[in-house]
Design a protein around this motif. Structure first.
Motif, PDB file in Angstrom:
ATOM      1  N   ARG A   1      -7.900   6.978   3.061  1.00  0.00           N
ATOM      2  CA  ARG A   1      -8.681   6.097   2.186  1.00  0.00           C
ATOM      3  C   ARG A   1      -9.271   6.778   0.963  1.00  0.00           C
ATOM      4  NH1 ARG A   1     -12.026   3.153   6.857  1.00  0.00           N
ATOM      5  NH2 ARG A   1     -10.276   2.084   7.820  1.00  0.00           N
ATOM      6  N   LEU A   2      -9.238   8.116   0.900  1.00  0.00           N
ATOM      7  CA  LEU A   2      -9.862   8.821  -0.219  1.00  0.00           C
ATOM      8  C   LEU A   2      -9.017   9.996  -0.682  1.00  0.00           C
ATOM      9  CD1 LEU A   2     -12.254   9.298  -2.164  1.00  0.00           C
ATOM     10  CD2 LEU A   2     -13.248  10.761  -0.388  1.00  0.00           C
ATOM     11  N   THR A   3      -8.702   9.979  -1.978  1.00  0.00           N
ATOM     12  CA  THR A   3      -8.018  11.084  -2.635  1.00  0.00           C
ATOM     13  C   THR A   3      -8.867  11.485  -3.835  1.00  0.00           C
ATOM     14  OG1 THR A   3      -5.851  10.259  -1.972  1.00  0.00           O
ATOM     15  CG2 THR A   3      -5.901  11.794  -3.814  1.00  0.00           C
ATOM     16  N   VAL A   4      -9.062  12.782  -4.008  1.00  0.00           N
ATOM     17  CA  VAL A   4      -9.833  13.293  -5.140  1.00  0.00           C
ATOM     18  C   VAL A   4      -8.894  14.064  -6.055  1.00  0.00           C
ATOM     19  CG1 VAL A   4     -11.729  14.795  -5.873  1.00  0.00           C
ATOM     20  CG2 VAL A   4     -11.945  13.440  -3.779  1.00  0.00           C
ATOM     21  N   VAL A   5      -8.919  13.707  -7.334  1.00  0.00           N
ATOM     22  CA  VAL A   5      -8.199  14.461  -8.358  1.00  0.00           C
ATOM     23  C   VAL A   5      -9.266  15.196  -9.157  1.00  0.00           C
ATOM     24  CG1 VAL A   5      -6.707  14.355 -10.392  1.00  0.00           C
ATOM     25  CG2 VAL A   5      -6.321  12.770  -8.486  1.00  0.00           C
ATOM     26  N   ARG A   6      -9.187  16.532  -9.169  1.00  0.00           N
ATOM     27  CA  ARG A   6     -10.162  17.336  -9.901  1.00  0.00           C
ATOM     28  C   ARG A   6      -9.495  17.925 -11.138  1.00  0.00           C
ATOM     29  NH1 ARG A   6     -14.431  17.783  -6.469  1.00  0.00           N
ATOM     30  NH2 ARG A   6     -13.932  17.824  -4.254  1.00  0.00           N
TER      31      ARG A   6
ATOM     32  N   GLU B   1      -0.207  13.876 -12.031  1.00  0.00           N
ATOM     33  CA  GLU B   1      -1.086  13.999 -10.869  1.00  0.00           C
ATOM     34  C   GLU B   1      -1.788  12.675 -10.559  1.00  0.00           C
ATOM     35  OE1 GLU B   1      -0.889  16.457  -8.924  1.00  0.00           O
ATOM     36  OE2 GLU B   1      -0.071  18.022 -10.186  1.00  0.00           O
ATOM     37  N   LEU B   2      -2.209  11.945 -11.588  1.00  0.00           N
ATOM     38  CA  LEU B   2      -2.820  10.633 -11.340  1.00  0.00           C
ATOM     39  C   LEU B   2      -1.805   9.658 -10.760  1.00  0.00           C
ATOM     40  CD1 LEU B   2      -5.179  10.156 -14.421  1.00  0.00           C
ATOM     41  CD2 LEU B   2      -5.840  10.403 -12.014  1.00  0.00           C
ATOM     42  N   ASP B   3      -0.579   9.673 -11.277  1.00  0.00           N
ATOM     43  CA  ASP B   3       0.473   8.814 -10.721  1.00  0.00           C
ATOM     44  C   ASP B   3       0.713   9.132  -9.253  1.00  0.00           C
ATOM     45  OD1 ASP B   3       0.830   7.496 -13.112  1.00  0.00           O
ATOM     46  OD2 ASP B   3       2.643   8.606 -13.673  1.00  0.00           O
ATOM     47  N   GLU B   4       0.777  10.421  -8.924  1.00  0.00           N
ATOM     48  CA  GLU B   4       0.983  10.842  -7.536  1.00  0.00           C
ATOM     49  C   GLU B   4      -0.158  10.363  -6.639  1.00  0.00           C
ATOM     50  OE1 GLU B   4       2.677  12.480  -4.222  1.00  0.00           O
ATOM     51  OE2 GLU B   4       3.586  12.360  -6.207  1.00  0.00           O
ATOM     52  N   ALA B   5      -1.384  10.550  -7.111  1.00  0.00           N
ATOM     53  CA  ALA B   5      -2.554  10.160  -6.313  1.00  0.00           C
ATOM     54  C   ALA B   5      -2.631   8.650  -6.115  1.00  0.00           C
ATOM     55  CB  ALA B   5      -3.832  10.659  -6.982  1.00  0.00           C
ATOM     56  N   LEU B   6      -2.175   7.890  -7.097  1.00  0.00           N
ATOM     57  CA  LEU B   6      -2.272   6.430  -7.018  1.00  0.00           C
ATOM     58  C   LEU B   6      -1.091   5.775  -6.307  1.00  0.00           C
ATOM     59  CD1 LEU B   6      -3.727   5.776 -10.566  1.00  0.00           C
ATOM     60  CD2 LEU B   6      -4.874   5.313  -8.378  1.00  0.00           C
ATOM     61  N   ARG B   7      -0.121   6.560  -5.840  1.00  0.00           N
ATOM     62  CA  ARG B   7       1.033   5.994  -5.129  1.00  0.00           C
ATOM     63  C   ARG B   7       0.628   5.315  -3.831  1.00  0.00           C
ATOM     64  NH1 ARG B   7       5.000  10.567  -6.584  1.00  0.00           N
ATOM     65  NH2 ARG B   7       5.953   9.628  -8.406  1.00  0.00           N
ATOM     66  N   GLY B   8      -0.333   5.855  -3.150  1.00  0.00           N
ATOM     67  CA  GLY B   8      -0.778   5.284  -1.876  1.00  0.00           C
ATOM     68  C   GLY B   8      -1.750   4.140  -2.098  1.00  0.00           C
ATOM     69  N   GLU B   9      -2.482   3.824  -1.063  1.00  0.00           N
ATOM     70  CA  GLU B   9      -3.448   2.732  -1.111  1.00  0.00           C
ATOM     71  C   GLU B   9      -4.890   3.225  -1.161  1.00  0.00           C
ATOM     72  OE1 GLU B   9      -2.670  -0.506  -1.434  1.00  0.00           O
ATOM     73  OE2 GLU B   9      -0.603   0.197  -1.600  1.00  0.00           O
TER      74      GLU B   9
ATOM     75  N   ALA C   1      -3.962   4.707 -16.250  1.00  0.00           N
ATOM     76  CA  ALA C   1      -4.042   4.817 -14.789  1.00  0.00           C
ATOM     77  C   ALA C   1      -5.037   3.794 -14.236  1.00  0.00           C
ATOM     78  CB  ALA C   1      -4.443   6.228 -14.377  1.00  0.00           C
ATOM     79  N   ALA C   2      -6.166   3.631 -14.900  1.00  0.00           N
ATOM     80  CA  ALA C   2      -7.174   2.659 -14.448  1.00  0.00           C
ATOM     81  C   ALA C   2      -6.622   1.241 -14.498  1.00  0.00           C
ATOM     82  CB  ALA C   2      -8.433   2.769 -15.298  1.00  0.00           C
ATOM     83  N   ALA C   3      -5.825   0.942 -15.506  1.00  0.00           N
ATOM     84  CA  ALA C   3      -5.228  -0.392 -15.622  1.00  0.00           C
ATOM     85  C   ALA C   3      -4.247  -0.667 -14.481  1.00  0.00           C
ATOM     86  CB  ALA C   3      -4.529  -0.531 -16.968  1.00  0.00           C
ATOM     87  N   ARG C   4      -3.518   0.353 -14.041  1.00  0.00           N
ATOM     88  CA  ARG C   4      -2.546   0.201 -12.953  1.00  0.00           C
ATOM     89  C   ARG C   4      -3.188   0.276 -11.574  1.00  0.00           C
ATOM     90  NH1 ARG C   4      -0.304   4.332 -15.749  1.00  0.00           N
ATOM     91  NH2 ARG C   4      -0.570   5.721 -13.987  1.00  0.00           N
TER      92      ARG C   4
END
Length: 120
Positions: A31-36, A52-60, A84-87
């Protein structure tokens, strides 16, 4: 680099680093992924940040973008965050942006997706 299962008690990490910037992904749970992101988010870091944002946002999971170590941000990096925020369908939150990051994000009207604990 160490990669572990999301369900393990440890977290999985992936990192992109350059002499001037670093971007890492930490998956703490399903449920939680952090991109630093840290350092200078300039033209040379734009594609890494997008990847990296695309990779992190692939899941739910909810993705927390930690900008607390950013020393410089140019508008192209901010546009990656906007896209990324829009997607992300409300799954991307920006946390603790530094003053340089905050100035660019505010100028582009992103104050609504920034979570700054110092504002409370």
């Amino acid at each position: 680099m160490t990669v572990t299962d999301h369900f393990d008690s440890r977290f999985a990490t992936a990192e992109t680093a350059d002499a001037r910037f670093s971007i890492s992904i930490e998956s703490y749970s399903p449920r939680l992924t952090v991109v630093r992101a840290g350092g200078e988010l300039d033209l040379t870091s734009r594609s890494s940040l997008a990847g990296e944002l695309d990779e992190a946002l692939r899941g739910e999971s909810v993705v927390l973008l930690d900008l607390s170590a950013v020393s410089f941000m140019y508008s192209g990096a901010a546009s990656v965050i906007i896209d990324a925020a829009a997607r992300a369908a409300d799954r991307l939150e920006i946390f603790a942006p530094t003053r340089p990051a905050r100035m660019v994000l505010d100028a582009l009207g992103l104050a609504t997706i920034v979570d700054d604990p110092r504002a409370a």
